[in-house]
Design a protein around this motif. Structure first.
Motif, PDB file in Angstrom:
ATOM      1  N   GLY B 427     -27.004  13.194  -0.776  1.00  0.00           N
ATOM      2  CA  GLY B 427     -27.048  13.529   0.646  1.00  0.00           C
ATOM      3  C   GLY B 427     -25.923  15.162   0.543  1.00  0.00           C
ATOM      4  N   LEU B 428     -25.138  15.137  -0.285  1.00  0.00           N
ATOM      5  CA  LEU B 428     -24.139  16.355  -0.170  1.00  0.00           C
ATOM      6  C   LEU B 428     -24.897  17.787  -0.480  1.00  0.00           C
ATOM      7  CD1 LEU B 428     -21.146  17.099  -0.030  1.00  0.00           C
ATOM      8  CD2 LEU B 428     -21.126  16.926  -2.669  1.00  0.00           C
ATOM      9  N   ALA B 429     -25.807  17.596  -1.552  1.00  0.00           N
ATOM     10  CA  ALA B 429     -26.736  18.550  -2.061  1.00  0.00           C
ATOM     11  C   ALA B 429     -27.556  19.024  -0.832  1.00  0.00           C
ATOM     12  CB  ALA B 429     -27.473  18.184  -3.308  1.00  0.00           C
ATOM     13  N   ILE B 430     -28.292  17.979  -0.171  1.00  0.00           N
ATOM     14  CA  ILE B 430     -29.150  18.411   0.738  1.00  0.00           C
ATOM     15  C   ILE B 430     -28.427  18.934   1.950  1.00  0.00           C
ATOM     16  CG2 ILE B 430     -30.635  17.285   2.403  1.00  0.00           C
ATOM     17  CD1 ILE B 430     -31.447  15.215   0.444  1.00  0.00           C
ATOM     18  N   LEU B 431     -27.289  18.456   2.451  1.00  0.00           N
ATOM     19  CA  LEU B 431     -26.706  18.987   3.286  1.00  0.00           C
ATOM     20  C   LEU B 431     -26.008  20.573   3.257  1.00  0.00           C
ATOM     21  CD1 LEU B 431     -24.512  15.778   4.401  1.00  0.00           C
ATOM     22  CD2 LEU B 431     -25.949  17.387   5.919  1.00  0.00           C
ATOM     23  N   LEU B 432     -25.800  20.792   2.028  1.00  0.00           N
ATOM     24  CA  LEU B 432     -25.125  21.891   1.543  1.00  0.00           C
ATOM     25  C   LEU B 432     -26.310  23.084   1.653  1.00  0.00           C
ATOM     26  CD1 LEU B 432     -22.749  21.489  -1.281  1.00  0.00           C
ATOM     27  CD2 LEU B 432     -22.218  22.453   0.958  1.00  0.00           C
ATOM     28  N   LEU B 433     -27.563  22.572   1.131  1.00  0.00           N
ATOM     29  CA  LEU B 433     -28.892  23.382   1.133  1.00  0.00           C
ATOM     30  C   LEU B 433     -29.066  23.628   2.546  1.00  0.00           C
ATOM     31  CD1 LEU B 433     -30.882  24.319  -1.141  1.00  0.00           C
ATOM     32  CD2 LEU B 433     -32.338  22.485  -0.129  1.00  0.00           C
ATOM     33  N   ILE B 434     -29.169  22.635   3.290  1.00  0.00           N
ATOM     34  CA  ILE B 434     -29.614  22.800   4.498  1.00  0.00           C
ATOM     35  C   ILE B 434     -28.549  23.664   5.524  1.00  0.00           C
ATOM     36  CG2 ILE B 434     -29.763  21.701   6.905  1.00  0.00           C
ATOM     37  CD1 ILE B 434     -31.057  19.366   5.608  1.00  0.00           C
ATOM     38  N   SER B 435     -27.298  23.954   5.275  1.00  0.00           N
ATOM     39  CA  SER B 435     -26.417  24.645   5.871  1.00  0.00           C
ATOM     40  C   SER B 435     -26.719  26.161   5.355  1.00  0.00           C
ATOM     41  CB  SER B 435     -24.941  24.066   5.781  1.00  0.00           C
ATOM     42  OG  SER B 435     -24.648  24.021   4.395  1.00  0.00           O
ATOM     43  N   ARG B 436     -27.244  26.086   4.125  1.00  0.00           N
ATOM     44  CA  ARG B 436     -27.384  27.747   3.595  1.00  0.00           C
ATOM     45  C   ARG B 436     -28.526  28.075   4.528  1.00  0.00           C
ATOM     46  NH1 ARG B 436     -24.987  28.669  -1.653  1.00  0.00           N
ATOM     47  NH2 ARG B 436     -22.857  28.727  -0.541  1.00  0.00           N
ATOM     48  N   MET B 437     -29.644  27.249   4.550  1.00  0.00           N
ATOM     49  CA  MET B 437     -30.817  27.675   5.194  1.00  0.00           C
ATOM     50  C   MET B 437     -30.499  27.918   6.530  1.00  0.00           C
ATOM     51  SD  MET B 437     -33.510  25.096   3.403  1.00  0.00           S
ATOM     52  CE  MET B 437     -34.170  24.721   5.010  1.00  0.00           C
ATOM     53  N   LEU B 438     -29.648  27.252   7.088  1.00  0.00           N
ATOM     54  CA  LEU B 438     -29.430  27.354   8.746  1.00  0.00           C
ATOM     55  C   LEU B 438     -28.916  28.832   9.057  1.00  0.00           C
ATOM     56  CD1 LEU B 438     -29.104  25.777  11.340  1.00  0.00           C
ATOM     57  CD2 LEU B 438     -26.516  25.117  10.822  1.00  0.00           C
ATOM     58  N   VAL B 439     -27.678  29.058   8.097  1.00  0.00           N
ATOM     59  CA  VAL B 439     -27.184  30.441   8.273  1.00  0.00           C
ATOM     60  C   VAL B 439     -28.217  31.469   8.174  1.00  0.00           C
ATOM     61  CG1 VAL B 439     -25.524  31.872   7.065  1.00  0.00           C
ATOM     62  CG2 VAL B 439     -24.843  29.690   7.484  1.00  0.00           C
ATOM     63  N   TYR B 440     -29.218  31.454   7.234  1.00  0.00           N
ATOM     64  CA  TYR B 440     -30.277  32.360   7.274  1.00  0.00           C
ATOM     65  C   TYR B 440     -30.969  32.502   8.168  1.00  0.00           C
ATOM     66  CZ  TYR B 440     -29.179  33.831   2.353  1.00  0.00           C
ATOM     67  OH  TYR B 440     -28.289  34.417   1.426  1.00  0.00           O
ATOM     68  N   LEU B 441     -31.440  31.257   8.911  1.00  0.00           N
ATOM     69  CA  LEU B 441     -32.533  31.184   9.768  1.00  0.00           C
ATOM     70  C   LEU B 441     -31.599  31.722  11.219  1.00  0.00           C
ATOM     71  CD1 LEU B 441     -34.197  27.854   9.399  1.00  0.00           C
ATOM     72  CD2 LEU B 441     -35.175  30.178   8.959  1.00  0.00           C
ATOM     73  N   LEU B 442     -30.411  31.254  11.288  1.00  0.00           N
ATOM     74  CA  LEU B 442     -29.803  31.693  12.648  1.00  0.00           C
ATOM     75  C   LEU B 442     -29.489  33.228  12.781  1.00  0.00           C
ATOM     76  CD1 LEU B 442     -27.311  28.906  13.332  1.00  0.00           C
ATOM     77  CD2 LEU B 442     -29.592  29.111  14.115  1.00  0.00           C
ATOM     78  N   ALA B 443     -29.365  33.847  11.766  1.00  0.00           N
ATOM     79  CA  ALA B 443     -29.092  35.267  11.738  1.00  0.00           C
ATOM     80  C   ALA B 443     -30.128  35.967  12.612  1.00  0.00           C
ATOM     81  CB  ALA B 443     -28.801  35.635  10.269  1.00  0.00           C
ATOM     82  N   PRO B 444     -31.501  35.919  12.208  1.00  0.00           N
ATOM     83  CA  PRO B 444     -32.341  36.692  12.915  1.00  0.00           C
ATOM     84  C   PRO B 444     -32.430  36.008  14.436  1.00  0.00           C
ATOM     85  CG  PRO B 444     -33.587  35.342  11.393  1.00  0.00           C
ATOM     86  CD  PRO B 444     -32.078  35.263  11.032  1.00  0.00           C
ATOM     87  N   LEU B 445     -32.140  34.851  14.562  1.00  0.00           N
ATOM     88  CA  LEU B 445     -32.464  34.166  15.794  1.00  0.00           C
ATOM     89  C   LEU B 445     -31.535  34.434  16.957  1.00  0.00           C
ATOM     90  CD1 LEU B 445     -34.767  31.958  16.400  1.00  0.00           C
ATOM     91  CD2 LEU B 445     -32.680  30.461  16.385  1.00  0.00           C
ATOM     92  N   ARG B 446     -30.249  34.909  16.301  1.00  0.00           N
ATOM     93  CA  ARG B 446     -29.235  35.123  17.332  1.00  0.00           C
ATOM     94  C   ARG B 446     -29.697  36.767  18.102  1.00  0.00           C
ATOM     95  NH1 ARG B 446     -24.834  36.695  13.073  1.00  0.00           N
ATOM     96  NH2 ARG B 446     -24.051  38.775  14.099  1.00  0.00           N
ATOM     97  N   ASN B 447     -30.283  37.255  17.349  1.00  0.00           N
ATOM     98  CA  ASN B 447     -30.971  38.639  18.050  1.00  0.00           C
ATOM     99  C   ASN B 447     -31.773  38.509  19.132  1.00  0.00           C
ATOM    100  OD1 ASN B 447     -29.000  40.131  16.259  1.00  0.00           O
ATOM    101  ND2 ASN B 447     -30.343  40.309  14.871  1.00  0.00           N
ATOM    102  N   LEU B 448     -32.325  37.419  19.030  1.00  0.00           N
ATOM    103  CA  LEU B 448     -33.581  37.097  20.193  1.00  0.00           C
ATOM    104  C   LEU B 448     -33.021  36.340  21.168  1.00  0.00           C
ATOM    105  CD1 LEU B 448     -36.413  35.838  17.476  1.00  0.00           C
ATOM    106  CD2 LEU B 448     -35.996  38.280  18.613  1.00  0.00           C
ATOM    107  N   THR B 449     -31.770  35.944  21.085  1.00  0.00           N
ATOM    108  CA  THR B 449     -31.350  35.252  22.083  1.00  0.00           C
ATOM    109  C   THR B 449     -30.105  36.136  23.005  1.00  0.00           C
ATOM    110  OG1 THR B 449     -29.683  34.249  20.715  1.00  0.00           O
ATOM    111  CG2 THR B 449     -31.590  32.786  21.219  1.00  0.00           C
ATOM    112  N   ALA B 450     -29.812  35.336  24.020  1.00  0.00           N
ATOM    113  CA  ALA B 450     -28.810  36.136  24.804  1.00  0.00           C
ATOM    114  C   ALA B 450     -27.813  35.147  25.198  1.00  0.00           C
ATOM    115  CB  ALA B 450     -29.581  37.029  26.051  1.00  0.00           C
ATOM    116  N   GLY B 451     -26.715  35.929  25.901  1.00  0.00           N
ATOM    117  CA  GLY B 451     -25.525  35.137  26.458  1.00  0.00           C
ATOM    118  C   GLY B 451     -25.127  34.121  25.786  1.00  0.00           C
ATOM    119  N   SER B 452     -24.728  32.747  26.230  1.00  0.00           N
ATOM    120  CA  SER B 452     -24.205  31.840  25.255  1.00  0.00           C
ATOM    121  C   SER B 452     -24.867  31.477  24.053  1.00  0.00           C
ATOM    122  CB  SER B 452     -24.004  30.415  26.318  1.00  0.00           C
ATOM    123  OG  SER B 452     -23.445  30.949  27.519  1.00  0.00           O
TER     124      SER B 452
END
Ligand code: ATP
Ligand code: MG
Lengths: 230, 829
Positions: B427-452
């Motif tokens: 579980g720890l390994a999976i969670l760490l992996l997912i959080s890495r992926m999350l950070v990568y995925l969110l970076a471009p996403l945040r430029n597509l969104t606005a406000g809050s």
């Protein structure tokens, strides 16, 4: 023979060079520094921002290692010591004052001043610390936390902390840069009066010409080299 | 310099300044929950065991075919253990012109040591607890003996050479044998009178019992001592060996309680890990400064270790005391569920709470502290300089080591602990992996969104370390809680399922072959459903693989008894639905004529019958031989009709048999039974309602205990939630201050905070649902013997629950940041 000469000179640097390797390439900060400081002397090191003043101070105090050249502190060559050895050399004999105060937020003014005394295992740390704070005009603020003190007051606590163990050398990095002119003046007054009373060597880094004038000697750091006078 | 003294001084200052408040409170609550769950489960488990030991009327029972050596009693007296003796043997009562077989039981003062016996003083009176045993010259008996002997209360009967007055009717006897086929009614006399009956001749088949009660540790000591004596023909039994149908429920309950305690520990570990990391992170400056002032690296590490250990000791001490208080409260709340008194707490949870607190603290903060020693003193000039990040391996190794020690120790069941540790590691390994992926995925996403949305996503992807720490912390916490919830639901369902309301409470035996159809029709007419009528053949085991079976071959009284007793054997084409074949194969349609037997596993073990053995039975004067084709387990607690030995129809179909059936008879249909017994006088009806009530009560109490312990671990989860949210407090404070000075509206920031935490919580919830499913699958099969089902709705609820909990709690915690002027926040950083 060397011993005697260095006894006379608490801090010496010869052929001191410092560069750092970064991913963008090598940055040469200090090209060749030669410096000899006599007992009781107050030396100002002036220079533009980014000229390497803090770097030099760190090397002289043994907080960092030179790329080449030699620093001697109290006659001992720092190059021969490891980091713990350098720390032991500093213990109880070297004081610091920094631009961004470095008071520990979890301790009161009194406790901050007691810290170096306790670390040196001195008895009567509290009395000595109280005396130092009183000398700094803060006898009313002993039990206040840093967040409850103004910038000038915090810097005065830092001065009290630096002088309380009665150090032989005091390194000060822009002690007034974060303060307004008037407060800066008060802090500077305190600094020099304490320095004179204790006959401590002061190595002061600043870009403030007025402050530097109050020292015995002024040196300018330009392009990695120290120059005398203006 | 005296690093120790100095460290203690610093600790006192930290304490006063509130630097350690979060870590200390996480530790206090964690230790308190571990201790109180520990106390509570310890006491509840013992109370459950005690309730269960009612069916033995004792905690430990020693049984022998010969009079028990006095040394056994002497030892009990030396240990000041309460004890009682009983004897049991069949005898025949002669009264006027009737004879009746009875099962005599002689009991000494103090019987029963556990549970209570209930009696009636008159035929139509109310039953009450019997506070004594029969007085000298008195017998107590089962009601059905009255019409059989044609007597009433107050009459005299003769047992052997002595006369007794019939004094009371026994309505409930806690240790009444679970053997349904013990047909002879009970007659109870005091042990003091038994000599005068003259019935204890050398040839009589008397069983002698010594009943003992006391704390588990003493019982274990006594048991070991008694077994070491190695007296032939003596068997030492506790509830687990005596009543296998309760054993699985008790074991499962015990395991669950220990899993709950482990869950509390895990939650506490994650909370402490989160808050100790935060504490240590804030100490970089002080480490640099102390080094600057002349302390060596070792001294710095020493100072921090002493400081943290001091904190650990104090917080753990407060924690265990709080735990002691909480469990007292809990016991007060639930104690009345148990008929017996809840045993007093032992000191053990106090000790284990302290050890847990300190072990957790060290395991999770030692690597960070060692790192503090590596903060370069030059940091005093360059704030961004910090120690190199901790080696992940070192951190994992320390955490894993303390986790493993604690879990294996607390669960006391390697199989369960290892599965849990394995699952959490994955579980720890999976969670760490997912959080890495999350950070990568969110970076471009945040430029597509606005406000809050934009600020919320930005905050997550800007601080990958904090994000992954929070996600892992919440994820692991949710996982263990969900896991406990799943096991809890499955366990309760299985307990309730074990004895559904309509499980059989009546047995009819001795049905003659020619009556089968008529009985079946009569029951069907009355709306009664049976599982069928099964043939039952009486037979004695004569030889195993050609070796004659005799009681002298066996040491153990149960084996001796089985070896000499008639077996109830059946023949069948299909096994009963609750039977499981554990080795060999059940016969197919084409094999029905083979000479094969199927034997119950426990019996096979007791009598030493291997798969493939050749068994010979004596049935109604002739010999029947067959091979053991398979071994099977039987759920004895199902109250279905079951047999130790079943043969193929080809082998046994032609043998003389009577039939047996069981069914659920609702109260209002009791008349049907009277009709039945009148029409078929040879049939014997057996009512097992009392026995079932006993089993049900034990399981119900267990269920309540499970529920309350579960609620309690939920509370431990709240601490984790708090610590997790605090992990990003400094960062949030900084960001909020900057954004507010830049003129971002408060409402936008509030919403972005909500989104940020809800996203974290929802993701943690979803991942933990998957993890908990996987771990519970593994535990259900290997540890709890429970059925397992994939429950996708649980995944959805976990997602929603995680998002709501973390979202709301996170927003509430950050609200103060939005309400204080940015300048004030900045100064505190
Ligand atoms: N570890 C390092 N890595 C990269 N660059 C460095 C490092 N240490 C110092 N420098 C660079 O060396 C130069 C001198 O830095 P230093 O802090 O000594 O200047 P300074 O004279 O104290 O400036 P200021 O008056 O602004 O405090 C700067 O350009 C700084 O970026
Ligand atoms: Mg500088």
């Amino acid at each position: 023979m060397l011993q005697t000469s260095s006894n006379q000179h608490p801090v010496t640097a010869s052929g001191l060079v410092k560069f750092v390797e970064t991913s963008a390439g090598r940055i040469d900060i200090l090209q060749r520094i030669d410096l000899t400081v006599s007992p009781g002397e107050a030396v100002a090191i002036l220079g533009a921002s980014g000229s390497g003043k803090s770097t030099l101070l760190g090397l002289l105090a043994g907080l960092d290692e030179a790329s080449s050249g030699e620093v001697r502190l109290f006659g001992t060559s720092l190059g021969d010591l490891d980091e713990d050895g350098r720390a032991a050399l500093r213990a109880g004999k070297v004081g610091f004052v920094f631009q961004s105060f470095q008071l520990l937020s979890g301790m009161t003014a009194l406790e901050n001043v007691m810290l170096p005394l306790e670390l040196a295992g001195e008895r009567g740390a509290e009395a000595a610390a109280k005396a130092a704070l009183t000398a700094a005009g803060l006898s009313q603020r002993l039990h206040h936390y840093p967040s409850q003190l103004s910038g000038g007051e915090q810097q005065r606590v830092a001065l009290a902390r630096a002088f309380a163990p009665d150090p032989q050398v005091l390194f000060a990095d822009e002690p007034t840069a974060n303060l307004d002119a008037h407060t800066g003046e008060t802090v500077a007054d305190l600094l020099f009066s304490l320095q004179e009373q204790s006959d401590t060597v002061l190595i002061l880094v600043t870009h403030d010409e007025m402050l530097a004038r109050r020292c015995d000697r002024r040196l300018y750091l330009r392009d990695g080299v120290l120059e005398n006078g203006a | 310099m005296n690093a120790f003294q100095f460290a203690l001084r610093l600790l006192r200052r930290d304490w006063r300044a509130g630097e350690l408040r979060l870590l200390a409170s996480a530790l206090v609550i964690a230790v308190a929950s571990v201790t109180s769950v520990g106390f509570f489960t310890d006491r509840i488990e013992r109370a459950m065991a005690r309730q269960a030991s009612e069916v033995l009327a004792a905690d430990l029972r020693i049984e022998s075919n010969r009079p028990l050596p006095e040394i056994l009693v002497a030892e009990a007296e030396r240990l000041k253990l309460p004890y009682a003796r009983t004897l049991s043997f069949p005898s025949v009562i002669l009264h006027r012109d009737t004879t009746q077989l009875v099962q005599v039981k002689a009991v000494s003062q103090g019987y029963p040591l556990r549970g209570q016996m209930r009696v009636r003083d008159s035929v139509d009176g109310e039953d009450r607890e019997a506070v004594t045993v029969p007085a000298s010259g008195e017998v107590w008996l089962e009601e059905r003996l009255l019409p059989l002997l044609n007597i009433t209360l107050g009459d005299s009967i003769k047992l052997g050479k002595r006369s007794f007055k019939v004094a009371r009717i026994i309505t409930y006897e806690p240790d009444r044998s679970a053997n349904l086929f013990r047909l002879a009614p009970r007659l109870m006399v005091p042990t003091g009178d038994i000599g005068e009956t003259g019935l204890l001749g050398p040839a009589s088949r008397v069983r002698h019992y010594l009943l003992l009660a006391g704390p588990p540790s003493l019982m274990d000591d006594y048991r070991r001592w008694a077994e070491a004596l190695d007296i032939g023909g003596v068997e030492v039994e506790d509830i687990r060996s005596a009543r296998p149908e309760l054993r699985s429920a008790l074991d499962q309950g015990g395991r669950f309680l220990r899993l709950a305690a482990a869950t509390a520990i895990l939650l506490c570990m994650v909370a402490v890990a989160l808050s100790s990391r935060r504490f240590v992170e804030r100490q970089s400056d002080s480490s640099a400064l102390i080094r600057c002032l002349g302390a060596s690296r070792r001294e710095v590490v020493q100072i921090f270790i002493v400081r943290l250990l001091g904190l650990g000791l104090i917080a753990s001490l407060i924690g265990v005391l709080a735990g002691l208080g909480v469990q007292t409260l809990l016991i007060r709340l639930v104690g009345h569920w148990f008929s017996s008194q809840i045993p007093a707490p032992t000191a053990w949870p106090l000790v284990s709470g302290m050890i847990t607190g300190i072990l957790v603290l060290i395991g999770f903060s030692l690597p960070s502290i060692i790192r503090l020693g590596a903060v370069p003193p030059l940091r005093v000039f360059r704030r961004h300089l910090d120690a190199p990040p901790i080696s992940y391996l070192l951190f994992l190794a320390a955490a894993l080591l303390s986790l493993s020690i604690l879990l294996i120790w607390q669960i006391g069941d390697d199989k369960m602990a290892l599965r849990l540790i394995g699952g959490l590691l994955a579980g720890l390994a999976i969670l760490l992996l997912i959080s890495r992926m999350l950070v990568y995925l969110l970076a471009p996403l945040r430029n597509l969104t606005a406000g809050s949305w934009r600020y919320g996503l930005a905050s997550l992807s800007r601080n990958p370390a904090t994000t992954s720490i929070q996600l892992t912390g919440f994820g692991l916490g949710f996982t263990v809680l969900l896991l406990l919830a799943i096991v809890r639901v499955d366990l309760l369902a299985s307990w309730q399922g074990a004895l559904p309301d309509d499980s059989p409470n009546q047995f009819l035996i001795n049905i003659q072959p020619q009556e089968v159809d008529a009985v079946d029709a009569l029951l069907a007419q009355g709306g009664i459903k049976t599982n069928g009528l099964f043939p039952m053949i009486r037979g004695r085991l004569v030889s195993i693989d050609g070796n004659p079976v005799s009681r002298d071959n066996y040491e153990n009284p149960r084996a001796q008894r089985l070896a000499t007793r008639d077996f109830n054997i059946s023949h069948a084409t299909q096994p009963q639905s609750d039977n499981k074949i554990v080795s060999g194969n059940w016969w197919t349609e084409t094999q029905l004529h083979e000479a094969w037997f199927s034997v119950e596993q426990g019996l096979a073990e007791t009598l030493g019958i291997p798969l493939g053995a050749e068994l010979e039975f004596e049935i109604a004067g002739s010999r029947v031989k067959g091979r053991v084709e398979n071994l099977r387990t039987v759920e004895w607690d199902s109250f279905n009709v079951n047999f130790f030995v079943i043969g193929t129809p080809g082998l046994l179909g032609a043998r003389p048999a009577t039939y047996i059936t069981s069914f659920y008879l609702p109260k209002e249909k009791r008349r049907l039974l009277h009709t039945l017994v009148q029409r078929f006088p040879s049939i014997t009806a057996l009512d097992v309602t009392a026995l079932m009530t006993q089993v049900r009560t034990i399981m119900d109490r267990g269920a309540l205990a499970v529920e309350s312990v579960f609620l309690f671990t939920l509370a431990a989860g709240l601490v984790l939630l708090y610590a997790g949210i605090q992990a990003s407090h400094e960062l949030k404070a900084q960001e909020t201050a900057v954004l507010r000075t830049l003129g971002v509206k408060r409402s936008v920031l509030l919403l972005s905070t909500l989104l940020e935490f809800a996203l974290l919580g929802g993701l943690a919830g979803l991942v933990s649902a998957a993890l908990a499913s996987a771990i519970s699958y593994s535990l259900a099969h290997a540890v709890f013997n429970l059925p397992w089902q994939l429950d996708l709705s649980m995944w959805f609820s976990a997602l929603l629950f995680g998002a709501l909990c973390v979202g709301i709690a996170g927003t509430l915690a950050s609200r103060t940041l939005l309400n204080t002027p940015p300048l004030v926040t900045m100064r505190k950083i």
